[in-house]
Design a protein around this motif. Structure first.
Motif, PDB file in Angstrom:
ATOM      1  N   GLY A  52       0.820  -1.202   0.000  1.00 62.02           N
ATOM      2  CA  GLY A  52       0.000   0.000   0.000  1.00 62.02           C
ATOM      3  C   GLY A  52       0.858   1.258   0.000  1.00 62.02           C
ATOM      4  N   MET A  53       0.209   2.406   0.185  1.00 58.33           N
ATOM      5  CA  MET A  53       0.930   3.682   0.278  1.00 58.33           C
ATOM      6  C   MET A  53       0.333   4.504   1.407  1.00 58.33           C
ATOM      7  SD  MET A  53       1.686   5.330  -3.454  1.00 58.33           S
ATOM      8  CE  MET A  53       1.443   4.360  -4.929  1.00 58.33           C
ATOM      9  N   GLY A 175      -0.354  -7.936 -13.220  1.00 63.03           N
ATOM     10  CA  GLY A 175      -1.271  -8.321 -12.150  1.00 63.03           C
ATOM     11  C   GLY A 175      -1.337  -7.317 -11.017  1.00 63.03           C
ATOM     12  N   THR A 176      -1.118  -6.031 -11.332  1.00 62.14           N
ATOM     13  CA  THR A 176      -1.133  -5.018 -10.274  1.00 62.14           C
ATOM     14  C   THR A 176      -2.207  -3.949 -10.510  1.00 62.14           C
ATOM     15  OG1 THR A 176       0.690  -3.908 -11.436  1.00 62.14           O
ATOM     16  CG2 THR A 176       1.286  -5.311  -9.594  1.00 62.14           C
ATOM     17  N   VAL A 177      -3.260  -4.320 -11.228  1.00 61.76           N
ATOM     18  CA  VAL A 177      -4.334  -3.353 -11.516  1.00 61.76           C
ATOM     19  C   VAL A 177      -5.160  -3.076 -10.260  1.00 61.76           C
ATOM     20  CG1 VAL A 177      -6.472  -2.984 -12.804  1.00 61.76           C
ATOM     21  CG2 VAL A 177      -4.452  -3.878 -13.976  1.00 61.76           C
ATOM     22  N   GLU A 178      -5.524  -4.137  -9.522  1.00 68.74           N
ATOM     23  CA  GLU A 178      -6.503  -3.989  -8.440  1.00 68.74           C
ATOM     24  C   GLU A 178      -5.872  -3.509  -7.138  1.00 68.74           C
ATOM     25  OE1 GLU A 178      -7.758  -7.498 -11.045  1.00 68.74           O
ATOM     26  OE2 GLU A 178      -5.926  -6.791 -10.141  1.00 68.74           O
ATOM     27  N   SER A 179      -5.278  -2.337  -7.169  1.00 66.33           N
ATOM     28  CA  SER A 179      -4.664  -1.723  -5.984  1.00 66.33           C
ATOM     29  C   SER A 179      -5.286  -0.357  -5.825  1.00 66.33           C
ATOM     30  CB  SER A 179      -3.152  -1.605  -6.193  1.00 66.33           C
ATOM     31  OG  SER A 179      -2.601  -0.591  -5.393  1.00 66.33           O
ATOM     32  N   ILE A 180      -5.929  -0.091  -4.697  1.00 66.70           N
ATOM     33  CA  ILE A 180      -6.636   1.180  -4.525  1.00 66.70           C
ATOM     34  C   ILE A 180      -5.702   2.384  -4.695  1.00 66.70           C
ATOM     35  CG2 ILE A 180      -7.767   2.626  -2.760  1.00 66.70           C
ATOM     36  CD1 ILE A 180      -9.596   0.235  -2.194  1.00 66.70           C
ATOM     37  N   PRO A 181      -4.483   2.395  -4.105  1.00 67.18           N
ATOM     38  CA  PRO A 181      -3.611   3.559  -4.336  1.00 67.18           C
ATOM     39  C   PRO A 181      -3.255   3.734  -5.816  1.00 67.18           C
ATOM     40  CG  PRO A 181      -2.752   2.223  -2.532  1.00 67.18           C
ATOM     41  CD  PRO A 181      -3.895   1.467  -3.121  1.00 67.18           C
TER      42      PRO A 181
END
Length: 426
Positions: A52-53, A175-181
């Motif tokens: 996350g960030m 595979g890193t599309v579904e990250s809220i930040p």
């Protein structure tokens, strides 16, 4: 010589260490300039995906993406500006009636839009169903249309957040599309760079949305509102239902036709309700809270604004829209209340009929789509026409029907979301 090193930045993020603004600015700038290779940026994106960030990291990341290109200055237009962004859904054609409606109320709308991918439709694809209409405008044409017409819907140029274009393509294949930040910074870097005074976010939730559950939709909305406000843009978000599709159609020409119904003072109740809710938020954000957008629909000003907007981009607003060569009717399975009309299934069906694309370079069919004759909560009778599948290629119908298996429920125990689930401000 840079004082930074990509491996140090990757290791820090991997180990949960907060990155400095300086590190973030360096890595975004160096990647955009081709000095950090894809494999290292992929590793950093995966570290962000898992770690996350912090709010400070995310603000710096978003600002660095904005700074990779230009931030438009619309202060010379002589009127306030407001923009809207939807996270995407099925039958979500609100931009089409909304931009001219808000323009008719005295607020300029600089709407830079995209194309559809997968089961969600793209605004530019829909508008290209109108004979002659073109998505690409020069900067001078764009500003002139905003001044003269008050609304423009067009393709974003390459000068807005070019870092995002590179990162988006990389996220898609790692595979890193579904990250809220990463989602929030991608959307907000482009929207802030557009230069509007106010921004309204329509964050969809449910089966047909990117975010399937209400809590993750709220989290994305809160994150994006925070980024907008931090960048000096008055930002509000509505979390809205996408467990069922919006309006009565999904496709390209069929959605233009439905938008015209709304602009003519009719149209499906849910689409009218959401269009007016978003318009009121845009007007309030732009300092015009006392203007009633419903009056501009009723007295024809919004339709006049639409015709001017379409003509300005080479389109013929009075030309007939493309019609499909093949139609297939699906009837209601039982008598009772329609309690389920699954948005994702209808979106996939429209896509398989030719309305959408699997890859960015695929063509779309203007005439393909799905029209439904009843909405959730309405009464249906067994055997009545419920869905109409429209396509130019009859061989596509079978796969579209397969997508609809289990999509319709009559008198089932489904819980239905309210149209506007939540309103999120800073």
């Amino acid at each position: 010589m840079s004082t930074h090193d990509a491996i140090d930045v990757i290791r820090a993020k991997r180990d949960g260490v907060e990155l400095s603004g300086d590190q973030i600015r360096w890595v975004i700038g160096a990647y955009t300039a081709g000095q950090v290779p894809d494999e290292q940026m992929s590793a950093l994106l995966m570290s962000v995906f898992f770690r996350g960030m912090t709010p400070a990291e995310l603000a710096a990341w978003t600002q660095a993406m904005i700074d990779s290109g230009v931030r438009k200055d619309l202060s010379g237009l002589g009127r306030p500006t407001a923009d809207k962004h939807s996270t995407g859904g099925v039958g979500d054609k609100t931009t089409l009636p909304l931009a001219p409606l808000v323009a008719a109320c005295g607020v300029a709308v600089p709407q830079l839009s995209g194309r559809g991918l997968g089961h969600t439709g793209g605004t530019l694809d829909k508008l290209e169903a109108i004979p002659g209409w073109r998505a690409a405008l020069t900067e001078d044409e764009y500003l002139a249309q905003l001044r003269d017409v008050g609304a423009v819907v067009c393709a974003a140029g390459n000068d807005l957040a070019p870092a995002d274009k590179l990162l988006y393509a990389l996220r898609d294949v790692t595979g890193t599309v579904e990250s809220i930040p990463l989602i929030a910074s991608s959307i907000m870097s482009k929207k802030i760079a557009e230069g509007a005074d106010a921004l309204v976010l329509d964050v969809k939730t449910g089966s047909g949305a990117f975010m399937k559950d209400v809590e993750s939709s709220r989290e994305l909305a809160r994150t994006m509102v925070g980024l907008g406000e931090a960048a000096g843009v008055r930002t509000v978000a509505l979390v809205t239902a996408m467990d069922r599709p919006l309006g009565r159609s999904a496709g390209n020409a069929v959605e233009v036709a439905e938008s015209l119904e709304v602009l003519a003072g009719g149209g499906p109740a849910d689409l009218v309700e959401l269009t007016l809710a978003l318009a009121r938020e845009m007007l309030a954000g732009a300092g015009r809270p006392d203007v009633d957008p419903a009056a501009a629909l009723a007295d024809g000003r919004a339709m006049d604004s639409w015709k001017a907007m379409i003509r300005a981009q080479g389109g013929d607003p009075d030309a007939p829209l493309p019609q499909p060569t093949e139609r297939h009717v699906v009837t209601a399975p039982a008598t009772g209340t329609l309690t389920r009309l699954d948005a994702y299934a209808l979106g996939v069906a429209a896509w398989r009929l030719g309305a959408g694309r699997a890859r960015k370079e695929d063509p779309v069919s203007a005439a393909a789509g799905v029209v439904w004759h009843a909405s959730v909560g309405e009464q249906v009778t067994a055997g009545q026409p419920l869905l109409e599948l429209q396509t130019d290629d009859a061989s596509r119908i079978e796969r579209a029907l397969a997508a609809l298996d289990g999509a319709v429920g009559v008198d089932t125990e489904d819980t239905v979301l309210p149209l506007v689930v939540d309103r999120i401000t800073s």
